[in-house]
Each structure stands twice: as C-alpha cells, then as structure tokens.
Design a protein around this motif. Sequence first.
Motif, PDB file in Angstrom:
ATOM      1  N   ARG A   1      -1.232  -8.610 -18.034  1.00 28.75           N
ATOM      2  CA  ARG A   1      -1.814  -8.467 -16.690  1.00 28.75           C
ATOM      3  C   ARG A   1      -2.276  -7.039 -16.411  1.00 28.75           C
ATOM      4  O   ARG A   1      -2.680  -6.714 -15.300  1.00 28.75           O
ATOM      5  CB  ARG A   1      -0.787  -8.880 -15.633  1.00 28.75           C
TER       6      ARG A   1
ATOM      7  N   LYS B   1       7.932 -17.021 -11.361  1.00 29.90           N
ATOM      8  CA  LYS B   1       6.903 -17.374 -10.361  1.00 29.90           C
ATOM      9  C   LYS B   1       7.515 -17.810  -9.025  1.00 29.90           C
ATOM     10  O   LYS B   1       6.874 -17.698  -7.978  1.00 29.90           O
ATOM     11  CB  LYS B   1       6.033 -18.522 -10.894  1.00 29.90           C
TER      12      LYS B   1
ATOM     13  N   LYS C   1       8.882  -8.241  -6.962  1.00 29.44           N
ATOM     14  CA  LYS C   1       7.835  -7.521  -7.697  1.00 29.44           C
ATOM     15  C   LYS C   1       8.408  -6.236  -8.249  1.00 29.44           C
ATOM     16  O   LYS C   1       9.362  -5.698  -7.678  1.00 29.44           O
ATOM     17  CB  LYS C   1       6.674  -7.174  -6.767  1.00 29.44           C
ATOM     18  N   LEU C   2       7.824  -5.765  -9.319  1.00 28.02           N
ATOM     19  CA  LEU C   2       8.220  -4.451  -9.818  1.00 28.02           C
ATOM     20  C   LEU C   2       7.429  -3.436  -8.992  1.00 28.02           C
ATOM     21  O   LEU C   2       6.242  -3.204  -9.245  1.00 28.02           O
ATOM     22  CB  LEU C   2       7.908  -4.347 -11.316  1.00 28.02           C
TER      23      LEU C   2
ATOM     24  N   HIS D   1       0.875  -1.191   0.000  1.00 26.91           N
ATOM     25  CA  HIS D   1       0.000   0.000   0.000  1.00 26.91           C
ATOM     26  C   HIS D   1       0.904   1.231   0.000  1.00 26.91           C
ATOM     27  O   HIS D   1       1.678   1.446  -0.927  1.00 26.91           O
ATOM     28  CB  HIS D   1      -0.922  -0.113   1.213  1.00 26.91           C
TER      29      HIS D   1
ATOM     30  N   PHE E   1       3.653  -7.862 -18.389  1.00 21.94           N
ATOM     31  CA  PHE E   1       2.984  -6.702 -17.786  1.00 21.94           C
ATOM     32  C   PHE E   1       1.761  -6.289 -18.594  1.00 21.94           C
ATOM     33  O   PHE E   1       0.734  -5.932 -18.037  1.00 21.94           O
ATOM     34  CB  PHE E   1       3.967  -5.526 -17.660  1.00 21.94           C
TER      35      PHE E   1
END
Length: 436
Positions: free
Chosen positions: A364, A302, A307-308, A269, A361
């Motif tokens: 998704r 995976k 994460k980007l 967040h 990317f």
Amino acid sequence: MKLADNKATLSFSNGKPAIELPVYSGNIGPDVIDIRKLYGQTGMFTYDPGFLSTASCQSAITYIDGDKGELLYRGYPIEQLAENCDFLETCYLLLKGSLPNATEKKSFTDLVTHHTMVNEQMQFFLRGFRRDAHPMAILTGLIGALSAFYHDSTDINNPEHREISAIRLIAKLPTLVAMAYKYGIGQPYMYPQNNLSYAGNFLRMMFATPCEEYKVNPVIEKALDRIFILHADHEQNASTSTVRLCGSSGTNPFAAIAAGVACLWGPAHGGANEAALNMLYDIQNQGGVAKIGEFIKQVKDKNSSVKLMGFGHRVYKNYDPRAKLMQQTCNEVLTELGLEKDPLFALAKELEKIALEDEYFVSRKLYPNVDFYSGIVQRAIGIPVNLFTGIFALARTVGWIAQLNEMIGDPEYKIGRPRQLFTGSPRRDVPPIAKR
Ligand code: ACO
C-alpha cells in the motif's frame, strides 16, 4: 499555467456528441484537464469526493512529488532549507517567493519581532475557558477573536491589510500557543522577549517563569525551528484547502486561519502526531516491543479501526522527506538531553522497521510521515501531548496565509462552491403529523 499541445476528448456511449477539453501544463507535475465549461456543455458534473484527481487551484508556492518523496518550497528542497535557513527566512520565502538577502532578513525579523505581543484583553478572553480545555479549542477561539482586535486589517481585498495581518498572525501565534499552555497549568503568562529568536522566544514563553532566569538551549531551539520549517506549508492539504475555501467568501484573514486551525485538529491531519504518540504509549503500556506483532495484526485486521498513526499519506507514496529530517532531529535532541535510550524512541524505531518490511504496508506504499517522529521530539522538549497540534498550527500559519494571499491575488479566483450528486428523496409532500 500554459495550454498543453494536446486536448482531452470526452466521449459518451449514449450517442451524445463528444466534447474537447483544454489541457494545461504547470512547470512540473501532472497536467490538468480544464473542466470549467463541462457543465455548460454537457449538463454534467464531475464526481471526485476527497479530491483524489482534482486540482482545486493553480499555485506557485509548494510542490510535492509523492512518488519521489520530494518537497519543494518555492523550488527549494526542504532538506536544503532545513539545513541552511531559519524559520523566518522560510516564512519570507513562502510569502514573497524568494529568499531574503541579509538586509531583507533583518527587516522582516524586526517586523515580526515587533508584533509578538497580543492585546492585553486577550488574557481575559482566555479566562473564559476551563483550565482543562484542549489547546486546539482555545486556539480556534483566540485566533478567530483576533479579528475583533484588528479592525484596521480585516479587508481581505486590501493588499496592505493582507500584509499586516500576515505579520500579526505569524508573530502572535507563538504568544497565543504559549498562553494556552500557561493557562492550562495555572502559571503566569510570560511576555515575549524581542532579543530572542522566533523559536527561542517561544521556548521562553512556554517554559520560563517570572521567578528565575531562563536560558534557551541552542540544540532545542534549532530543533524547534526545524519543526516549524518542516510544517510551514504542504500545498493543498485539508486545512489549507479549508483556509482557501473559507477565505474565498471574502471573510477576514483571522477568521480564515481559525477555520484552518479547526480542520488541522482532526486525527487524520494535524492531530496525527498526538495520536501517534498516544499509540506508542499504549503499546508501551501493554508490554512494549514484545507487543508490536500483536498491534500490527490489529492494524491489518479489516474489522478493526486501528491504524498505524504517523504512517501513510494521501500524496507521499514513498518516505515523507520531512520524516527523515525529523528522525535526525529526534536523535540530536535525545542525545542533547541524555535520553538516547528513550524507550519510546526505541519502540518507534522498531515499529517502523517491522512495518517497512511488512507486505501490508509495502503493497500500500505506506511509509512514516512527519508525525511519526515529531511527537517524540516535542515530548522530549517538554511540550505536552495535547499541545502538539497547536505547534503544528503555529508553524503552518505562514503557509495558510501565503496560500490565502495567493488565492486573493489570482484574477481567476471565485468563491469555492462544489456541486453534488444528489441521492436523497425526490420532491414529496409533507404528510399531516398523524399520518407519519
Ligand atoms: N495504518 C494502516 N493502514 C493504513 C494506514 C495506516 N496508517 N493508512 C492507510 N492505510 C490503508 C487503508 O486502510 C487502505 O487499505 P485498503 O486499500 O486495504 O482499504 C490503504 O492503506 C489506502 O489508505 P487510504 O485511507 O485510502 O488513504 P488516504 O490517502 O485516504 O489516507 C491518511 C491518508 C488519512 C493520511 C491515512 O494514511 C491515515 O489515516 N494515516 C494515519 C494518520 C496519519 O498519520 N495522518 C497524518 C497525515 S500527514 C499530516 O497531516 C502532516
């Protein structure tokens, strides 16, 4: 909300009778199926962890169209607000529903400005923290502690209490964030100066010392004000839902906002801008642009948890409109500070370009979110990385309060109490310890 022309019918394959559920329409956005009587009628709950298909409330404050990449505060597009209004006008809008005229703007600004000081006792409370404490840990504590200083405004059911605590929170957050920073670096706190703008005053409390004059740079002031506007509200996100849930028990506004701050801290967040900048530092330390390919490979693997950061959003399945504005601000600030060739900015732009062309990317619908560039701007201004989420909390406070007050004023509001699908052991007896 109004009843839609159609109804939803829920049927079961086991012969149970079908039931009809009312459907409501908002002014824009998807309709909702009212399932409030579902349990009474069927003995069943709905199952929606993560609220993927659940509207938790009705709200008239902020609207997001994630597919279009549109964000409206009280109907006004974020681009127009960022261009034409300042943060305190935006606060007024979020709290009261309409933009202030010149007189209203002046009196609201005066009101906020005259509540910027915190009780002197606050600094002794702050002293209990280690100097290297994370600012979000400090802020969670300080904001919760405000309820101990304002016994005259802790009744959430009293509209006057709600109003004055809203003003106090908006006014005092910059003071508290700056105090958390100054404490960490061992410098004296700077008291607020009421002839400055909201952003200008914050810059001074952060970067001035009592030893010399401090002149607010108008480009930086505008950039910071824009950061505040862009982060001011974002409908029912995790921290706002936390504030609503916490406030639904009738707790005081300071406690509810402290809960929001705690939720915002997480890297999925508000902590994402800190995480995004740390990610850029890591790539730069490992070789910079030349290492982007390798990094993207890890992100797509995976089996890795990489994460980007600053990419992807639960609601935006298109470019986050705030990210575009933030990129523009980033350019302005770096130019003003003579940092046009900043290697981290160049790295971010290259990373974005490569990610936006990559099938992983694209398929998704992962686009940059506001955090992708906000960290670079804040770093250029001189804000330390671990304070980024604190700046976000400062800006989001108005949204949290507006949402909290909207909830309390809603005649349909009830304490939030989700149900569960129980997957643990059925009833069993406690065996004697020798037999366990
Ligand atoms: N990098 C790599 N892959 C990603 C990313 C990312 N940043 N975000 C999502 N994905 C992938 C997921 O692995 C998943 O792939 P799969 O379908 O092959 O399993 C797919 O995209 C869908 O992602 P979910 O995690 O299901 O999406 P969700 O809506 O739950 O998550 C979130 C949204 C938490 C924001 C996520 O995109 C993320 O973690 N991003 C990085 C952190 C970030 O930038 N957060 C800031 C949010 S904005 C804000 O708070 C101001």
